[in-house]
Design a protein around this motif. Structure first.
Motif, PDB file in Angstrom:
ATOM      1  N   CYS A  13       0.818  -1.202   0.000  1.00  0.00           N
ATOM      2  CA  CYS A  13       0.000   0.000   0.000  1.00  0.00           C
ATOM      3  C   CYS A  13       0.853   1.254   0.000  1.00  0.00           C
ATOM      4  CB  CYS A  13      -0.927  -0.008   1.212  1.00  0.00           C
ATOM      5  SG  CYS A  13      -2.131   1.323   1.193  1.00  0.00           S
ATOM      6  N   PHE A  17       0.740   4.339  -2.479  1.00  0.00           N
ATOM      7  CA  PHE A  17       0.442   5.678  -1.980  1.00  0.00           C
ATOM      8  C   PHE A  17       1.538   6.669  -2.309  1.00  0.00           C
ATOM      9  CE2 PHE A  17       0.112   8.688   1.722  1.00  0.00           C
ATOM     10  CZ  PHE A  17      -0.998   9.342   1.221  1.00  0.00           C
ATOM     11  N   PHE A  33      -7.281   6.619  -1.614  1.00  0.00           N
ATOM     12  CA  PHE A  33      -7.272   7.694  -0.631  1.00  0.00           C
ATOM     13  C   PHE A  33      -8.139   8.870  -1.062  1.00  0.00           C
ATOM     14  CE2 PHE A  33      -3.365   5.274  -0.352  1.00  0.00           C
ATOM     15  CZ  PHE A  33      -3.353   4.923   0.988  1.00  0.00           C
ATOM     16  N   VAL A  70      -7.391  11.711   8.437  1.00  0.00           N
ATOM     17  CA  VAL A  70      -6.382  10.854   7.797  1.00  0.00           C
ATOM     18  C   VAL A  70      -6.621   9.416   8.241  1.00  0.00           C
ATOM     19  CG1 VAL A  70      -4.670  12.715   7.688  1.00  0.00           C
ATOM     20  CG2 VAL A  70      -4.701  11.169   9.658  1.00  0.00           C
ATOM     21  N   TYR A  74      -2.372   3.403   6.957  1.00  0.00           N
ATOM     22  CA  TYR A  74      -2.371   3.658   5.513  1.00  0.00           C
ATOM     23  C   TYR A  74      -2.451   2.378   4.689  1.00  0.00           C
ATOM     24  CZ  TYR A  74      -1.861   8.677   5.820  1.00  0.00           C
ATOM     25  OH  TYR A  74      -2.119  10.011   6.043  1.00  0.00           O
ATOM     26  N   PRO A  77      -6.965   2.087   4.117  1.00  0.00           N
ATOM     27  CA  PRO A  77      -7.569   3.421   3.997  1.00  0.00           C
ATOM     28  C   PRO A  77      -9.075   3.442   4.187  1.00  0.00           C
ATOM     29  CG  PRO A  77      -6.906   2.582   1.850  1.00  0.00           C
ATOM     30  CD  PRO A  77      -6.334   1.645   2.864  1.00  0.00           C
ATOM     31  N   THR A  81     -10.221   6.102  11.185  1.00  0.00           N
ATOM     32  CA  THR A  81      -9.593   7.385  10.888  1.00  0.00           C
ATOM     33  C   THR A  81      -9.253   8.123  12.172  1.00  0.00           C
ATOM     34  OG1 THR A  81     -11.689   8.609  10.762  1.00  0.00           O
ATOM     35  CG2 THR A  81     -10.881   7.578   8.723  1.00  0.00           C
ATOM     36  N   TYR A 191       0.981   2.555  14.604  1.00  0.00           N
ATOM     37  CA  TYR A 191       0.809   3.583  13.577  1.00  0.00           C
ATOM     38  C   TYR A 191       1.305   4.959  14.035  1.00  0.00           C
ATOM     39  CZ  TYR A 191      -2.290  -0.280  12.636  1.00  0.00           C
ATOM     40  OH  TYR A 191      -2.786  -1.544  12.463  1.00  0.00           O
ATOM     41  N   ASN A 196       4.234   7.716   9.018  1.00  0.00           N
ATOM     42  CA  ASN A 196       2.809   8.019   8.909  1.00  0.00           C
ATOM     43  C   ASN A 196       2.538   9.511   9.048  1.00  0.00           C
ATOM     44  OD1 ASN A 196       1.717   5.490   8.307  1.00  0.00           O
ATOM     45  ND2 ASN A 196       1.700   4.875  10.460  1.00  0.00           N
ATOM     46  N   ARG A 199       3.116  10.873   5.725  1.00  0.00           N
ATOM     47  CA  ARG A 199       1.958  10.588   4.861  1.00  0.00           C
ATOM     48  C   ARG A 199       0.811  11.537   5.171  1.00  0.00           C
ATOM     49  NH1 ARG A 199       3.655   4.749   6.404  1.00  0.00           N
ATOM     50  NH2 ARG A 199       4.899   4.177   4.565  1.00  0.00           N
ATOM     51  N   ASP A 200       0.618  11.856   6.457  1.00  0.00           N
ATOM     52  CA  ASP A 200      -0.402  12.843   6.826  1.00  0.00           C
ATOM     53  C   ASP A 200      -0.102  14.191   6.169  1.00  0.00           C
ATOM     54  OD1 ASP A 200      -1.458  10.855   8.475  1.00  0.00           O
ATOM     55  OD2 ASP A 200      -0.597  11.711  10.315  1.00  0.00           O
TER      56      ASP A 200
END
Length: 508
Positions: A13, A17, A33, A70, A74, A77, A81, A191, A196, A199-200
């Motif tokens: 993933c 992403f 996403f 978010v 990840y 998805p 959240t 997480y 991460n 990624r946010d």
């Protein structure tokens, strides 16, 4: 512990992403996403209630706030959240608008919502060209919270102590702190990572409708910026990394390797205090001041120091008070440490001591539940990134090897941490193999992020430039040190986007 299937799914993933983070995939496959990338950003006033001083400050400055949704994971998805809190000061020079400048104050786990207000002051007219974006990283500040409920003395770094029995206490504390985090937040700890958070950042970029991000990060924030460039190549515009953290040095014993720099900072401070013996009474020579420090440390090892009615300061937490005061060679910070040491010296002589306002604030954070959330957030990020089982005995051996040369910093930098008892991270630490234009800023005597690391980062990124402050023992320079040369050079880059033709040096 993550299963091998989970790790494989996460890796697959992440690859998707990282390659398609900004828009839907070029193939026929839908963007997994899309609900995050296409979310409506609901900007609103920052004040949350009558006692919310941060919100009032942001509102008074004209900022607004929002919560960005978010994925927790990840690799999933469509699952659970969380929210990431951001603040914004909008660009006023729309004719020369560059885009968003995302700000991070370090840590790990440094809340950064206030930064648009504080950094706009040093940026001058360069600030007018950016939407200045403050972000509380996931599980920090106003973002979805994490608090492990620590009340055992939540100093982010603790010292091993003088004797094996004291170290055995540290092992027990580290095990207990790790266990509390797992019991309280075992469903999310996997997480809570820098990768991460990066990624946010990219979800924020896309939700704001931007093709690229500019970035200013301090200390750990430089590492976060480096991770972002690796996961999202081509998505950065102007990058300033102040107090450069070399990815290879990022570990759960974060001060390991910096013992010499911290001891040098201690000696430099002792010389400064000796020259002011008439004011602080700590000793008329550097040797006498250092002897006072050793007297304090020895007394705390014999019996915790009583500070006022509320605090007992033991040999495990006391060294952090010293190290925390050695991050700057500005006179005001050196004076603050000297005042604290004067109080500690009285306590070491078993005399009644009332803490200063500053020391009381430190001890409230270090010794009570007030520091539980920040300390557990910092620990969770570090352990989530790089926890590894070294064996309980290995830390004590490292402490003993370093103690003679580095009596203050050695037992602190090499001590066991809760990461020894953490679950194995879901992903390997980030390895950089890219090269991007960036402005790297570091002092030669920085006791936190060593200058050698900044030089190594400059070599790894040939397209970057290194701005050096010669002779300073300062961690964090731009807008923090009052050095006009640094501030002007950084502002010129942020204003124009043009890096200097070669590396530059400013005098302390």
């Amino acid at each position: 512990m993550p299963t091998s299937r989970h790790i494989k799914a996460l890796a697959a993933c992440v690859a998707v992403f990282a390659a398609t983070a900004t828009t839907a995939s070029a193939s026929a496959d839908p963007d997994p996403f899309a609900r995050f990338h296409g979310q409506r950003v609901d900007w609103h006033a920052c004040t949350l209630g009558a006692g919310d001083e941060l919100g009032k400050e942001l509102d008074a400055a004209g900022a607004d706030c929002a919560d960005i949704t978010v994925p927790l994971d990840y690799a999933d998805p469509g699952g659970r959240t969380i929210t990431v809190a951001i603040s914004r000061l909008k660009a006023t020079d729309t004719a020369h608008r560059v885009g968003p400048l995302l700000l991070n104050d370090g840590g790990p786990a440094g809340p950064s919502l206030r930064m648009p207000v504080t950094k706009s002051k040093v940026m001058g007219d360069a600030a007018d060209r950016y939407d200045l974006i403050g972000m509380d990283p996931r599980f920090v500040g106003r973002s979805t919270p994490l608090d492990c409920g620590w009340d055992l003395g939540s100093a982010p770094l603790r010292s091993a102590g003088a004797e094996p029995a004291a170290y055995r206490e540290e092992v027990a504390v580290a095990r207990e702190l790790a266990g509390r985090c797992k019991r309280a937040h075992g469903d999310v700890l996997l997480y809570v990572t820098t990768r991460n958070t990066a990624r946010d950042m990219d979800v924020i970029r896309v939700a704001l409708g931007e093709d690229t991000l500019s970035y200013l990060g301090y200390s750990y924030g430089s590492y976060l910026g480096e991770v972002y460039t690796q996961l999202f190549p081509g998505r950065t515009d102007r990058m300033v990394l102040d107090g450069v953290s070399l990815p290879e040095r990022y570990s759960h014993t974060m001060l390991r390797g910096a013992e010499a720099a911290n001891e040098a900072a201690l000696r430099a401070w002792a010389s400064w205090a000796a020259a002011r013996h008439g004011t602080y009474g700590l000793g008329a020579t550097r040797g006498e001041v250092l002897a006072t420090v050793q007297h304090i440390l020895g007394a705390a090892a014999d019996e915790p120091l009583r500070i006022g009615e509320a605090y007992l300061l033991d040999e495990h937490v006391l060294p952090f008070v010293f190290i925390g005061g050695l991050g700057s060679d500005l006179d005001e910070r050196r004076a603050a440490l000297a005042k604290t040491v004067r109080l500690l010296a009285r306590a070491a002589d078993r005399k009644p001591v009332e803490p200063s306002e500053e020391l009381a604030g430190q001890l409230e954070f270090l010794l009570t539940k007030a520091g539980s959330a920040p300390a557990s957030q910092m620990t969770a990020i570090i352990c989530g990134d790089v926890a590894e089982r070294r064996g309980v005995g290995s830390y004590w051996r490292a402490v003993e090897e370093s103690r003679e040369r580095f009596p203050l910093a050695g037992p602190l930098a090499n001590n066991i941490t809760p990461c020894e008892f953490w679950d194995r991270p879901a992903e390997a630490p980030t390895v950089l193999d890219n090269d991007i234009p960036a402005l790297l800023v570091n002092a030669t005597g920085d006791p936190r992020t060593l200058y050698a690391g900044a030089e190594a980062m400059r070599e790894q990124w040939p397209s970057s430039r290194l701005l050096t402050v010669e002779g300073a023992r300062q961690h964090g320079l731009y807008g923090e040190y009052g050095n006009a040369c640094v501030d002007e050079r950084v502002n010129a880059y942020l204003r124009t986007g043009r890096l200097p033709a070669h590396d530059l040096t400013c005098e302390a």
